[in-house]
Design a protein around this motif. Structure first.
Motif, PDB file in Angstrom:
ATOM      1  N   UNK A 128       5.010   9.939   9.864  1.00  9.82           N
ATOM      2  CA  UNK A 128       6.033   9.528  10.811  1.00  9.82           C
ATOM      3  C   UNK A 128       6.680   8.250  10.322  1.00  9.82           C
ATOM      4  N   UNK A 129       7.938   8.390   9.897  1.00  6.18           N
ATOM      5  CA  UNK A 129       8.705   7.245   9.377  1.00  6.18           C
ATOM      6  C   UNK A 129       7.967   6.576   8.226  1.00  6.18           C
ATOM      7  N   UNK A 130       7.275   7.385   7.409  1.00  3.29           N
ATOM      8  CA  UNK A 130       6.605   6.866   6.221  1.00  3.29           C
ATOM      9  C   UNK A 130       5.162   6.452   6.433  1.00  3.29           C
ATOM     10  N   UNK A 131       4.672   6.467   7.676  1.00  3.43           N
ATOM     11  CA  UNK A 131       3.292   6.080   7.950  1.00  3.43           C
ATOM     12  C   UNK A 131       2.427   7.326   8.149  1.00  3.43           C
ATOM     13  N   UNK A 132       1.184   7.237   7.722  1.00  6.96           N
ATOM     14  CA  UNK A 132       0.232   8.320   7.911  1.00  6.96           C
ATOM     15  C   UNK A 132      -0.462   8.107   9.252  1.00  6.96           C
ATOM     16  N   UNK A 133      -0.178   8.991  10.213  1.00  8.31           N
ATOM     17  CA  UNK A 133      -0.617   8.807  11.592  1.00  8.31           C
ATOM     18  C   UNK A 133      -1.625   9.905  11.965  1.00  8.31           C
TER      19      UNK A 133
ATOM     20  N   UNK B 263       0.877  12.743 -19.316  1.00  4.34           N
ATOM     21  CA  UNK B 263       0.066  11.543 -19.125  1.00  4.34           C
ATOM     22  C   UNK B 263      -0.907  11.691 -17.961  1.00  4.34           C
ATOM     23  N   UNK B 264      -0.803  12.795 -17.233  1.00  4.40           N
ATOM     24  CA  UNK B 264      -1.693  13.025 -16.109  1.00  4.40           C
ATOM     25  C   UNK B 264      -1.217  12.418 -14.806  1.00  4.40           C
ATOM     26  N   UNK B 265       0.057  11.973 -14.775  1.00  2.00           N
ATOM     27  CA  UNK B 265       0.578  11.418 -13.520  1.00  2.00           C
ATOM     28  C   UNK B 265       0.661  12.518 -12.476  1.00  2.00           C
ATOM     29  N   UNK B 266       0.594  12.087 -11.225  1.00  2.00           N
ATOM     30  CA  UNK B 266       0.477  13.031 -10.119  1.00  2.00           C
ATOM     31  C   UNK B 266       1.670  12.972  -9.175  1.00  2.00           C
ATOM     32  N   UNK B 267       1.860  14.093  -8.511  1.00  2.00           N
ATOM     33  CA  UNK B 267       2.715  14.134  -7.330  1.00  2.00           C
ATOM     34  C   UNK B 267       1.775  14.330  -6.141  1.00  2.00           C
ATOM     35  N   UNK B 268       1.853  13.457  -5.156  1.00  2.00           N
ATOM     36  CA  UNK B 268       1.003  13.535  -3.971  1.00  2.00           C
ATOM     37  C   UNK B 268       1.887  13.827  -2.766  1.00  2.00           C
ATOM     38  N   UNK B 269       1.569  14.897  -2.057  1.00  2.00           N
ATOM     39  CA  UNK B 269       2.383  15.341  -0.935  1.00  2.00           C
ATOM     40  C   UNK B 269       2.083  14.507   0.310  1.00  2.00           C
ATOM     41  N   UNK B 270       2.903  13.496   0.533  1.00  2.00           N
ATOM     42  CA  UNK B 270       2.751  12.621   1.686  1.00  2.00           C
ATOM     43  C   UNK B 270       3.415  13.166   2.944  1.00  2.00           C
ATOM     44  N   UNK B 271       4.136  14.279   2.831  1.00  2.00           N
ATOM     45  CA  UNK B 271       5.019  14.705   3.900  1.00  2.00           C
ATOM     46  C   UNK B 271       4.482  15.823   4.779  1.00  2.00           C
ATOM     47  N   UNK B 272       3.693  16.737   4.229  1.00  2.00           N
ATOM     48  CA  UNK B 272       3.434  18.011   4.911  1.00  2.00           C
ATOM     49  C   UNK B 272       2.402  17.947   6.027  1.00  2.00           C
TER      50      UNK B 272
END
Length: 347
Positions: free
Chosen positions: A310-315, A281-290
């Protein structure tokens, strides 16, 4: 597009030059002093306030309370203009399937009358919302997102269960671009599920007045962010009179459907994250962690940054230190490549 900006700027300079010939130096000095006095008065008033909202840094008389609410907002051209985006403290924009972006709008300091159109969840939308301990609102879900919601990874309500009750369908748009929810019904939904909505999120890092006055960076008044198709490509234009960025999508300024008030942005953070297609379906995995690279745009200036989760926030970090936000509204564009971002850096 850059040529267009240059041409428009040149025309404005000619017009302003003609007008300025009719003004005396005294008039200009008086206008400048008046503007500086207005800014000074605003700063002094803000300094009198003992508290600040945790996600905007804006001063307030009373200690902020109330849980953050994260809402998945449809960004398809058929869903524009949306409702309630101008009242969000913070908005993430990120690709879903294909070249279509969706928005995760996070509310805490303001309570919009209604938000929408509402769209379905993806697992990385939920991860972003978790960084603010948000109550999560969406209409629909991918299989992976449904698993997270069913496990109770985040407190939530969903239009699949509450279509026609908490969520209402607008008659002037067609599904799936017509689901809306009021702030009142969000709170009712939280009460139905016995969720605690009292605790405010932890505060973001904001610039002090001294840091604000000394803000450095290359000039960046016109910014382009590409998502691969004109309908989702963005232009941000800096308005020096108010010290904020205007947002344009599909050649139209982003504004509230009902009030017509524009979406105004104090901090524009653009970050690169790895994207991977994970199903047919074209769904994505987006790397929020690295972590990775990005740009932070504030007050017509830009700085290259590194971002961390950091604790789920993009800093954002600059020179090894957290880069503080200007008090106000923040928009975060997540892109597959930093080359998708361009800006006018002429001095």
């Amino acid at each position: 597009m850059m040529k267009k900006w240059i041409a428009v700027t040149a025309a404005l300079m000619i017009l302003l030059a003609g007008c300025s010939s009719k003004e005396t130096k005294t008039d200009k000095d008086a206008a400048k002093q008046h503007k500086e006095k207005e800014v000074e008065d605003v700063v002094k008033e803000a300094e009198k306030l003992p508290y600040q909202f945790p996600l905007t840094g804006i001063g307030t008389k009373e200690e902020p309370a109330g849980r953050a609410i994260a809402v998945v907002v449809n960004n398809h051209p058929k869903a524009r203009p949306q409702s309630g985006l101008n009242e969000a403290d913070l908005i993430y924009e990120v690709l879903a399937e294909g070249e279509v972006t969706r928005l995760v709008a996070i509310y805490q300091s303001e309570h919009p009358e209604k938000v929408g159109p509402i769209r379905s969840a993806r697992e990385y939308f939920i991860d972003l919302a978790l960084g603010y301990d948000s109550f999560f609102v969406a209409h629909g879900y991918s299989p992976e997102a449904k698993e997270m919601l069913d496990r109770g990874d985040i407190d939530n309500i969903n239009g699949i269960q509450y279509d026609g009750t908490l969520f209402k369908r607008a008659s002037f748009r067609k599904a799936p671009h017509n689901s809306y929810i009021t702030y009142e019904n969000m709170i009712k939904g939280a009460e139905k599920r016995n969720y605690d909505m009292n605790a405010a999120p932890d505060s973001a890092v904001f610039l002090s007045k001294e840091e604000f006055d000394e803000l450095e960076g290359a000039e960046a008044k016109d910014i382009m962010v590409s998502y691969g198709t004109p309908a989702f490509d963005l232009i941000y234009e800096y308005d020096a009179e108010i010290g904020k960025y205007h947002r344009f999508s599909g050649n139209e300024e982003s504004a509230d459907l009902d009030s017509k008030e524009p979406v105004l942005i104090d901090n524009l953070l653009v970050v690169q994250m790895d994207h991977k297609i994970v199903d047919s379906a074209g769904r994505r995995d987006v790397d929020l962690e690295s972590g990775g690279t990005g740009y932070l745009f504030q007050k017509g200036k830009v700085n290259e940054i590194q971002w961390k989760n950091e604790a789920g926030r993009i800093i954002p970090y600059k020179d090894g230190e957290k880069a503080g936000f200007v008090p106000g509204k923040t928009w975060i564009n997540i892109v597959p490549s930093i080359s998708d971002v361009s800006f006018d850096s002429e001095q």
